[in-house]
Scaffold this active site. Structure first.
Site, PDB file in Angstrom:
ATOM      1  CG  HIS A  74      -7.518   3.847   1.138  1.00  0.00           C
ATOM      2  ND1 HIS A  74      -7.098   3.525  -0.380  1.00  0.00           N
ATOM      3  CD2 HIS A  74      -6.405   5.097   1.039  1.00  0.00           C
ATOM      4  CE1 HIS A  74      -6.079   4.007  -0.605  1.00  0.00           C
ATOM      5  NE2 HIS A  74      -5.208   4.251   0.433  1.00  0.00           N
ATOM      6  CD1 TRP A 117      -4.139  12.322   3.670  1.00  0.00           C
ATOM      7  CD2 TRP A 117      -2.586  12.469   1.702  1.00  0.00           C
ATOM      8  NE1 TRP A 117      -4.562  13.051   2.005  1.00  0.00           N
ATOM      9  CE2 TRP A 117      -3.936  12.937   1.101  1.00  0.00           C
ATOM     10  CE3 TRP A 117      -1.882  11.985   0.417  1.00  0.00           C
ATOM     11  CZ2 TRP A 117      -4.220  12.550  -0.599  1.00  0.00           C
ATOM     12  CZ3 TRP A 117      -1.839  12.421  -0.889  1.00  0.00           C
ATOM     13  CH2 TRP A 117      -3.967  12.658  -0.785  1.00  0.00           C
ATOM     14  CD  GLU A 161      -6.973   6.416   5.911  1.00  0.00           C
ATOM     15  OE1 GLU A 161      -6.747   7.013   4.397  1.00  0.00           O
ATOM     16  OE2 GLU A 161      -5.194   6.819   6.249  1.00  0.00           O
ATOM     17  CD  GLN A 201      -7.001  10.873  -2.352  1.00  0.00           C
ATOM     18  OE1 GLN A 201      -5.913   9.870  -2.467  1.00  0.00           O
ATOM     19  NE2 GLN A 201      -7.853  10.387  -1.343  1.00  0.00           N
ATOM     20  CG  HIS A 244      -2.003   0.735   1.197  1.00  0.00           C
ATOM     21  ND1 HIS A 244      -3.289   0.882   1.273  1.00  0.00           N
ATOM     22  CD2 HIS A 244      -2.217   2.409   0.897  1.00  0.00           C
ATOM     23  CE1 HIS A 244      -3.914   2.236   1.680  1.00  0.00           C
ATOM     24  NE2 HIS A 244      -2.452   3.171   0.903  1.00  0.00           N
ATOM     25  CG  ASP A 287      -0.742   5.227   2.911  1.00  0.00           C
ATOM     26  OD1 ASP A 287      -1.417   5.411   1.901  1.00  0.00           O
ATOM     27  OD2 ASP A 287      -1.832   5.171   4.522  1.00  0.00           O
ATOM     28  CG  HIS A 330      -1.866   6.108  -1.821  1.00  0.00           C
ATOM     29  ND1 HIS A 330      -2.101   6.826  -2.484  1.00  0.00           N
ATOM     30  CD2 HIS A 330      -1.355   6.029  -0.888  1.00  0.00           C
ATOM     31  CE1 HIS A 330      -3.581   6.384  -1.478  1.00  0.00           C
ATOM     32  NE2 HIS A 330      -2.855   5.643  -0.863  1.00  0.00           N
TER      33      HIS A 330
HETATM   34 FE   FE2 Z   1      -3.780   5.025   1.188  1.00  0.00          FE
END
Ligand code: FE2
Length: 424
Positions: A209, A314, A212, A151, A56, A308, A58
């Protein structure tokens, strides 16, 4: 033989073995292989693990932290807002170069299998096209799987369903989802149904996802499990984050964890990002906001760990090292017991590989020779030290090498070389 590794330490053993590799496959594991080879490495007792997997990450967003601005609130929602601004500036070259850099960092630290999400809420699909090219260009260096990730939602984003389907036609390996981002609970459930319909239609895997959030009312994981059972998609389905589980009442969590185990899906915790993002609306006490890793594992669920983010809106830190993610998870989930430390190491190796449906994985005769040699001489030093990868081997070929570090300490007129993994 293509390569022989001498004097390797394996997990659960004290004595050393030699590993011979031929045609990208582990041919032989013996205490002492007699045959001499042109290409040999003497590991001098360093530990060898099957290469790490990151299920996982991005890659379209990596290395963008601070552009156009930093996430000062530290929340998921500000991160999504900043990303939607940065997304307007994406070019093929921009995505390609940043992703290439992050993959090189990851491989250099022992991660060979990488599943990346790519934001497909974009009519130009510029990031998806760049990552499809990366996947092809880097195929001898890393195994890359691509998730079409909506997203900004599917039903709440203009032409969301069409964009998701188009990205599968372009070549994404998995259908992604983000049900908790839709405007209503009902839309979130409908989003999941669309995801499973598309996965069945195009024969793709699923990577959601899921929940979350710290909202204990966010309960999409039960729908993921129910759909996985109905579609017989358990082994092909992965739910990431599931952080709301941290806040569920124990009676509901107990029922849900049994359902997750029954469905056969994998769950991926992302401790680096969620340590930063969750609990932001709490005063004190602050929730840790990580999914219930210990309870899921003891119910027989395959639980892995994702990195991630690597320096994005993030999560502004990170270096693509799976050991760092595992180290943080060990602390947040209080998995410090001897057998629990072993489980955490399993999570970034065997569990992650299983989540990604990697076959012939592990250090055994006949398996693919994807290996990492770490600067550690005891299994329990791997998580304590997060050591560098001395050699990373993919399909029997060395793809990264880092020299062993020693530090000189000076006391008075004397000096001494010290090495953190060699204890008295
Ligand atoms: Fe993610």
């Amino acid at each position: 033989m293509d390569l022989i590794l001498r004097n390797c330490l394996l997990r659960n053993t004290k004595s050393f073995v030699d590993i011979a590799i031929k045609n990208g496959v582990i041919e032989l594991i013996e205490p002492k292989i007699k045959e001499k080879n042109d290409k040999e490495l003497d590991l001098a007792g360093a530990i060898v693990l099957p290469a790490f997997s990151d299920p996982h990450v991005h890659l379209d967003a990596v290395l963008t932290a601070g552009h156009p601005r930093h996430n000062e609130s530290g929340t998921l929602l500000e991160g999504i807002q900043i990303w939607s601004e940065r997304k307007k500036e994406l070019t093929f070259e921009d995505v390609y170069q940043r992703a290439a850099q992050a993959i090189k960092w990851s491989v250099a630290q022992g991660t060979i299998n990488i599943r990346t999400h790519v934001d497909t809420c974009d009519e130009s699909f510029v990031a998806l096209r760049a990552l499809l090219k990366i996947k092809e260009d880097f195929k001898n260096f890393a195994n890359i799987q691509i998730v079409a990730f909506p997203q900004e939602g599917v039903l709440c984003f203009p032409r969301g369903v069409e964009l998701l389907e188009e990205s599968l036609k372009l070549g994404a390996d998995c259908v992604g989802g983000i049900p908790h981002f839709e405007w209503t609970r009902e839309d979130g459930i409908r989003q999941l149904e669309i995801v499973f319909e598309l996965a069945a239609k195009y024969d793709r895997k699923i990577d959601i996802h899921c929940d979350e959030t710290d909202d204990e009312e966010s309960r999409f994981l039960e729908h993921v499990c129910a759909l996985a059972i109905r579609y017989n998609f358990g082994e092909k389905t992965l739910a990431g984050h599931t952080t709301a589980m941290h806040s569920y009442n124990n009676a509901y969590a107990f029922k849900l964890i049994r359902l997750v185990a029954h469905s056969g899906i994998s769950v991926i915790a992302n401790p680096l990002d969620n340590a930063i993002l969750q609990g932001r609306f709490d005063t004190y006490p602050k929730r840790r906001g990580l999914t219930r890793v210990k309870e899921l594992l003891s119910a027989g669920v395959n639980v892995g760990i994702g990195h991630d983010s690597i320096m994005d809106p993030w999560y502004p830190l990170g270096r693509g090292q799976m050991l760092q993610a595992a180290f943080v998870l060990l602390h947040m989930c209080q998995m410090s017991g001897r057998s629990e430390q072993t489980s955490v190491l399993d999570m970034i190796t065997y569990n992650n590989a299983k989540a990604l449906n990697i076959n012939n994985y592990g250090i055994a005769q006949g398996n693919i020779a994807d290996l990492v040699v770490l600067d550690a001489y005891d299994e329990f030093d791997v998580l304590r030290l997060m050591p560098q990868a001395l050699w990373v081997i993919k399909n029997g070929k060395i793809v990264a090498q880092t020299p062993c570090l020693e530090t000189k300490v000076y006391f008075g007129d004397e000096k001494e070389n010290i090495h953190f993994s060699k204890k008295l």
